[in-house]
Design an enzyme around this catalytic site. Structure first.
Site, PDB file in Angstrom:
ATOM      1  N   GLU A 156      -1.125  -1.983  14.200  1.00  0.00           N
ATOM      2  CA  GLU A 156      -0.757  -0.566  14.102  1.00  0.00           C
ATOM      3  C   GLU A 156      -0.319   0.027  15.432  1.00  0.00           C
ATOM      4  O   GLU A 156       0.521   0.927  15.467  1.00  0.00           O
ATOM      5  CB  GLU A 156      -1.911   0.248  13.520  1.00  0.00           C
ATOM      6  CG  GLU A 156      -2.183  -0.029  12.043  1.00  0.00           C
ATOM      7  CD  GLU A 156      -3.037  -1.264  11.806  1.00  0.00           C
ATOM      8  OE1 GLU A 156      -3.591  -1.801  12.791  1.00  0.00           O
ATOM      9  OE2 GLU A 156      -3.152  -1.701  10.644  1.00  0.00           O
TER      10      GLU A 156
ATOM     11  N   SER B  12       0.832  -1.207   0.000  1.00  0.00           N
ATOM     12  CA  SER B  12       0.000   0.000   0.000  1.00  0.00           C
ATOM     13  C   SER B  12       0.861   1.249   0.000  1.00  0.00           C
ATOM     14  O   SER B  12       0.470   2.274  -0.531  1.00  0.00           O
ATOM     15  CB  SER B  12      -0.897   0.029   1.234  1.00  0.00           C
ATOM     16  OG  SER B  12      -1.411  -1.229   1.521  1.00  0.00           O
TER      17      SER B  12
ATOM     18  N   PHE C 232      -5.976   3.862   9.636  1.00  0.00           N
ATOM     19  CA  PHE C 232      -5.611   2.993  10.763  1.00  0.00           C
ATOM     20  C   PHE C 232      -4.574   3.671  11.664  1.00  0.00           C
ATOM     21  O   PHE C 232      -4.656   3.626  12.884  1.00  0.00           O
ATOM     22  CB  PHE C 232      -5.048   1.654  10.265  1.00  0.00           C
ATOM     23  CG  PHE C 232      -5.888   0.985   9.211  1.00  0.00           C
ATOM     24  CD1 PHE C 232      -7.259   0.861   9.388  1.00  0.00           C
ATOM     25  CD2 PHE C 232      -5.318   0.482   8.056  1.00  0.00           C
ATOM     26  CE1 PHE C 232      -8.047   0.247   8.423  1.00  0.00           C
ATOM     27  CE2 PHE C 232      -6.099  -0.129   7.083  1.00  0.00           C
ATOM     28  CZ  PHE C 232      -7.466  -0.244   7.265  1.00  0.00           C
TER      29      PHE C 232
END
Ligand SMILES: [Mg+2]
Lengths: 316, 280
Positions: free
Chosen positions: A59, A38, A84
């Site tokens: 995270e 990503s 996130f």
């Protein structure tokens, strides 16, 4: 209508810039949460495997580990989707990074509605408001490839926490070659004195295109890229408000707690009043679609921005 | 430092932390008494961390993840010379840096803690940096047993095992109590050892109030090569003062004048016993 020269995705520029910098500076470390794809960081991992830490889909741990690495002297980029990074790990950002003052560079990828079609889980329309309310962090939303490249270069040397958020769509260039990027210093991209567009991130392109449309109607626009939302360049906002007849702020964020409200508070406290509109995502169940489709729904495209300007001017 | 000296310190630290909690009219009494022997052994026998080398990264690291037991940390840091003990008269006072959880404004503290479930991830970062730079220093953290309900700990446990961080040592202050009551009744963590093992850590148990046993176990890390180590230190919340021991209502209860007098009397008696038992 004039066109803007097309560029790459800011995400790609981020990745290229970081790889270049990290090849020369072995203290640069990237931490990812299964987010290297990503974040366009697969080449980073291939070329500089010793400078990449992968924590998996975790995270909170991403940010805590990044803080520890930074405390040990590493120049750490914690890279994860903005949605996130700034929600799941908000307490780690607040305590482990900001309060403890470990200079982590938090990179929120595909921010705003970049993941438009993926739904609210993947939108980050709260991140600027959330981080503005935390002490000791700079917030940067680069408008184009130039601002992205410069903000990443700047972040490497920053001694305090910084959050940088950008999107993944190929973005047009907004700056002239002589532009200068400085933390907390807004950039006037276009001069004019009827309408002021105060914009951040990927809405700067739309504002600049709106200014081109308005020029055809004999309306002149100043367009300001407020790439650093915190600390806000209050001087530039006040000076712009004094010069122009109306002001429109534009941001890829909820209309609460972001750039628009920051500018409004600044102007009110300076005793300056002018017709003023905050353009951003309304407080509602967010529409899905591409980034540009969503921009259209919320009045954030060039056409819609120029209409808003005309309406506001008509009421003076 | 001899066993007798270290044991005397344990008792004196208890007297001091109770006195400063009383003076501040705030503090985490039960947990500080629970972990003070662990801190004592760490700072007086194990850690290569001194006021002289503190600004140099070339040293061991200690992060107190259970930040609320800050009074234990402060009295030990004062004793080690990180700051004058008289600073603790400002504990929890308006404008003081000696706030109710550790902050880096206090010399000797390298990370701000207090919200639970943060220390272990931070230590994973420190331990990774040590490995990246081929340095041999160890990273120690103290976790509460109630704290283990924070999911972020388990994220950090996974990463530590994945990166084979045998320079990372977690110590659980396993007093079986938390603010509401017994941990087994609040949200059971048992079987703790099996959980850590399943997450790829090497586990040892120790009596968390036995100075010699603590010294021995802390000197034997890593327990296995390429595995992070966890020490489950069996402790008693409120240890050393009869009416505070094993009583969750003392989590952050401040002693009354009479309670402080009685506590100091009990600790003074314990001090006499230590002196009688050790003639070295
Ligand atoms: Mg406990």
């Amino acid at each position: 209508m004039n066109q803007l020269e097309s560029g790459k995705a800011n995400l790609e520029v981020f990745s290229e810039t970081l790889i270049d910098l990290a090849k020369k500076d072995k203290s640069i470390v990237v931490v990812t949460s299964d987010s290297r794809g990503s974040g366009k960081l697969v080449p980073f991992g291939e070329q500089l495997p010793d400078q990449m830490i992968e924590v998996g889909i975790a995270e909170q741990n991403l940010v805590g580990v990044a803080a520890g690495l930074a405390a040990a002297g590493k120049k750490v980029f914690a890279v994860s989707p903005a949605c996130f990074l700034t929600a799941r790990s908000l307490e780690q950002i607040k305590n482990d990074v900001c309060y403890s003052d470990h200079p982590v560079k938090l990179i929120g990828i595909s921010a705003g509605v970049s993941y438009g079609a993926l739904g609210t889980t993947h939108h980050s329309l709260h991140d600027i408001a959330a981080l503005r309310a935390i002490n000791n962090i700079s917030i940067i939303a680069p408008a184009d490839n130039f601002e992205t490249r410069e903000s990443i270069k700047l972040a490497v040397e920053m001694q305090h926490p910084v959050y940088i958020r950008f999107g993944k769509r190929a973005i047009e260039h907004v700056h002239k070659p002589d532009a200068v990027f400085k933390l907390g210093k807004a950039i006037i991209i276009r001069e004019g004195d009827d309408v002021a567009f105060i914009a951040a991130g990927e809405t700067v392109v739309q504002s600049l295109l709106a200014a081109q449309l308005l020029e055809q109607k004999g309306v002149s626009c100043r367009v300001v890229s407020v790439h650093t939302i915190k600390p806000l360049d209050g001087k530039a906002v006040i000076e712009t408000a004094k010069k122009c007849r109306i002001m429109i702020t534009v941001e890829e964020h909820l209309v609460y707690g972001g750039l628009g409200e920051a500018c409004a508070a600044h102007l009110m406290q300076a005793g300056i009043s002018l017709p003023f509109k905050v353009v951003g995502i309304r407080d509602e169940y967010t529409v899905t679609g591409s980034q540009l489709e969503i921009f259209k729904d919320y009045g954030m495209t060039a056409e819609k921005l120029s209409e808003s300007a005309m309406q506001l001017l008509a009421h003076i | 430092m001899t066993v007798r000296e270290v044991r005397e310190k344990s008792i004196n630290y208890r007297k001091k932390l109770l006195t400063y909690i009383k003076h501040a009219n705030a503090g985490h009494t039960g947990g500080s008494l629970s972990c003070i022997d662990i801190l004592n052994v760490l700072y007086n026998r194990i850690l290569d961390v001194t006021p002289e080398n503190f600004t140099n990264p070339n040293r061991d690291h200690y992060i107190q993840s259970k930040g609320h037991s800050v009074e234990a940390l402060y009295v030990v840091l004062a004793d080690k010379g990180f700051f004058p003990e008289s600073d603790l008269n400002t504990l929890c006072r308006h404008g003081s840096h000696y706030v109710g959880h550790p902050t880096r404004k206090v010399n000797g503290v390298e990370h701000n803690t207090g919200a639970l479930g943060h220390g272990l991830s931070f230590c994973v970062g420190l331990a990774l940096a040590e490995k990246m730079d081929s340095m041999n220093h160890k990273v120690y953290t103290l976790l509460g047993d109630g704290e283990l309900a924070e999911g972020s700990n388990w994220e950090a446990l996974l990463t530590a095992a994945h990166y084979q961080l045998d320079n990372l040592i977690a110590i659980v202050d396993f007093n079986k109590l938390q603010i509401t009551g017994w941990t087994k009744d609040v949200c059971a963590t048992d079987p703790l050892e099996q959980k850590f093992c399943a997450f790829g850590w090497s586990v040892q148990h120790v009596d968390g109030h036995d100075i010699e046993a603590l010294t021995e176990v802390l000197n034997s890390v890593p327990f296995e090569r390429e595995k992070p180590s966890v020490i489950i230190a069996h402790t008693i919340k409120g240890k050393g003062v009869s009416f505070i021991e094993n009583n969750h209502t003392w989590h952050h209860h401040v002693p009354t004048d009479a309670e402080l007098v009685q506590a100091i009397q009990e600790l003074d008696q314990a001090l006499v016993q230590v002196i009688d038992n050790y003639t070295d």
